[in-house]
Design a protein around this motif. Sequence first.
Motif, mmCIF file in Angstrom:
data_model
loop_
_atom_site.group_PDB
_atom_site.id
_atom_site.type_symbol
_atom_site.label_atom_id
_atom_site.label_comp_id
_atom_site.label_asym_id
_atom_site.label_seq_id
_atom_site.Cartn_x
_atom_site.Cartn_y
_atom_site.Cartn_z
ATOM 1 N N SER A 61 31.849 22.195 55.992
ATOM 2 C CA SER A 61 32.412 21.676 54.407
ATOM 3 C C SER A 61 32.950 23.418 53.837
ATOM 4 O O SER A 61 33.838 22.534 52.352
ATOM 5 C CB SER A 61 31.745 20.834 53.293
ATOM 6 O OG SER A 61 30.616 21.658 53.335
ATOM 7 N N MET A 62 32.957 24.919 54.052
ATOM 8 C CA MET A 62 32.386 25.734 53.346
ATOM 9 C C MET A 62 34.381 25.892 53.973
ATOM 10 O O MET A 62 34.225 26.421 54.865
ATOM 11 C CB MET A 62 31.461 26.489 53.120
ATOM 12 C CG MET A 62 30.406 26.346 53.111
ATOM 13 S SD MET A 62 28.927 27.554 53.260
ATOM 14 C CE MET A 62 29.764 28.769 52.268
ATOM 15 N N PRO A 63 35.205 26.977 53.082
ATOM 16 C CA PRO A 63 36.060 26.945 53.390
ATOM 17 C C PRO A 63 36.041 28.653 53.706
ATOM 18 O O PRO A 63 34.728 29.374 53.866
ATOM 19 C CB PRO A 63 36.434 27.621 52.118
ATOM 20 C CG PRO A 63 35.682 27.661 50.689
ATOM 21 C CD PRO A 63 34.809 26.933 51.282
ATOM 22 N N ALA A 64 37.032 29.457 54.154
ATOM 23 C CA ALA A 64 37.051 30.697 54.846
ATOM 24 C C ALA A 64 37.024 31.962 54.004
ATOM 25 O O ALA A 64 37.091 31.681 52.649
ATOM 26 C CB ALA A 64 37.848 30.755 56.258
ATOM 27 N N GLY A 65 35.666 32.389 54.140
ATOM 28 C CA GLY A 65 35.479 33.768 53.438
ATOM 29 C C GLY A 65 33.992 34.222 53.604
ATOM 30 O O GLY A 65 33.244 34.360 54.537
ATOM 31 N N PRO A 66 33.311 35.306 52.655
ATOM 32 C CA PRO A 66 32.334 35.991 52.797
ATOM 33 C C PRO A 66 30.817 35.130 53.124
ATOM 34 O O PRO A 66 30.192 35.165 53.684
ATOM 35 C CB PRO A 66 32.178 37.123 51.649
ATOM 36 C CG PRO A 66 33.834 37.417 51.372
ATOM 37 C CD PRO A 66 34.522 36.069 51.845
ATOM 38 N N GLU A 67 31.096 34.112 52.483
ATOM 39 C CA GLU A 67 30.231 33.392 51.961
ATOM 40 C C GLU A 67 29.596 32.769 53.299
ATOM 41 O O GLU A 67 28.649 32.561 53.114
ATOM 42 C CB GLU A 67 30.099 32.208 50.983
ATOM 43 C CG GLU A 67 29.106 31.532 50.213
ATOM 44 C CD GLU A 67 28.849 30.623 48.840
ATOM 45 O OE1 GLU A 67 28.195 29.842 48.459
ATOM 46 O OE2 GLU A 67 30.200 30.997 48.152
ATOM 47 N N ARG A 68 30.888 31.997 53.643
ATOM 48 C CA ARG A 68 30.720 31.051 55.215
ATOM 49 C C ARG A 68 30.487 31.971 56.392
ATOM 50 O O ARG A 68 29.512 31.524 57.028
ATOM 51 C CB ARG A 68 32.125 30.052 55.164
ATOM 52 C CG ARG A 68 31.907 30.080 56.405
ATOM 53 C CD ARG A 68 33.858 28.911 56.858
ATOM 54 N NE ARG A 68 33.436 27.817 58.096
ATOM 55 C CZ ARG A 68 33.282 27.863 58.954
ATOM 56 N NH1 ARG A 68 33.663 29.473 59.417
ATOM 57 N NH2 ARG A 68 32.984 27.127 59.496
ATOM 58 N N ASP A 69 31.091 33.526 56.098
ATOM 59 C CA ASP A 69 30.637 34.399 57.235
ATOM 60 C C ASP A 69 28.816 34.231 56.811
ATOM 61 O O ASP A 69 28.058 34.477 57.972
ATOM 62 C CB ASP A 69 31.664 35.729 56.998
ATOM 63 C CG ASP A 69 32.702 34.796 58.003
ATOM 64 O OD1 ASP A 69 33.090 34.616 58.224
ATOM 65 O OD2 ASP A 69 33.718 36.221 56.795
ATOM 66 N N ALA A 70 28.622 34.317 56.186
ATOM 67 C CA ALA A 70 27.181 34.754 55.653
ATOM 68 C C ALA A 70 26.805 33.530 56.121
ATOM 69 O O ALA A 70 24.906 34.093 56.543
ATOM 70 C CB ALA A 70 26.948 35.649 54.087
#
Length: 298
Positions: A61-70
């Motif tokens: 459910s998270m968009p692409a970005g640093p938080e999702r990558d982490a």
Amino acid sequence: MGAASRRTRGPVPQRMRFHGDRPAHCTFKGLRRIMPTRIRAQKHPHDDAPDTAEAFRRLTSMPAGPERDALRDEIVEAWLPMADRLAGRFRSRGENYEDLRQVAALGLVKAVDRYDPDRGHAFESYAVPTITGEIKRHFRDHMWTLHVPRRVQDLRNRVRAAGQDLSQSIAGRQPTVAELAAHAGMSEEDVRAGLEALESFSALSLDAELPGSEDGYSLSDALGSTDPALDTVVDRESVRARLAALPERERAILYMRFFDDMTQSRIAEELGISQMHVSRLISRCCGRVREQVMRDVA
């Protein structure tokens, strides 16, 4: 010890009333003692299987970005012990274990990226075949010294598995081609192709000593070398007809110079002419023959 705890040493009651997580008539310590088999049976088959169901739902459910990558990295790190365990199953097949771990980790990353929790399946049931397939693909694409078609590799695996099964029931000898074919449901021709592929996984070094040789004789000693005369075969055949068409004296001069290895001064003495004349005749004949051969090639 109280009467309740002493009763735990006798037969286990058919019905047990529970208050919270424990039976009403015995302690948790006593329960572990009287029911060891049931506790072990209910244990998860893999101790390294973390609970990441909620993390996967958040990840989708998270968009692409640093938080999702982490979060993705955290999930991969949590499942790495399982990937290492799967890599360990293949460590006796000639490949470096650290390389197998890297391949298994790659397969784990692919599984994390492709897993869809909405399908209702546990991540482990999807990740195990994905990681195993990645490792098998590594063996198929990178470990064969000789290029073997995929079909022949599959035949090899089936023949090897059939041989392992038959070796447990046939004692004192190797299974025959017919026995392997019957056990694996293959034709004898396919069995022979699989048996040949069994010897093609790795190549024998040319420096390897031949069996039965006591003087260090190796395969490289049996190899021939390139004959330098082969480079002149085409040239000789090209000029043969042109040399035969030369006048007799000029043909004799070329023969004495290039086949008898005579000097120009000796040729001059032999023919009673000057060395300068011999030099001019050689140059003129060679130029004429070269021009005619090049014209024929063009």
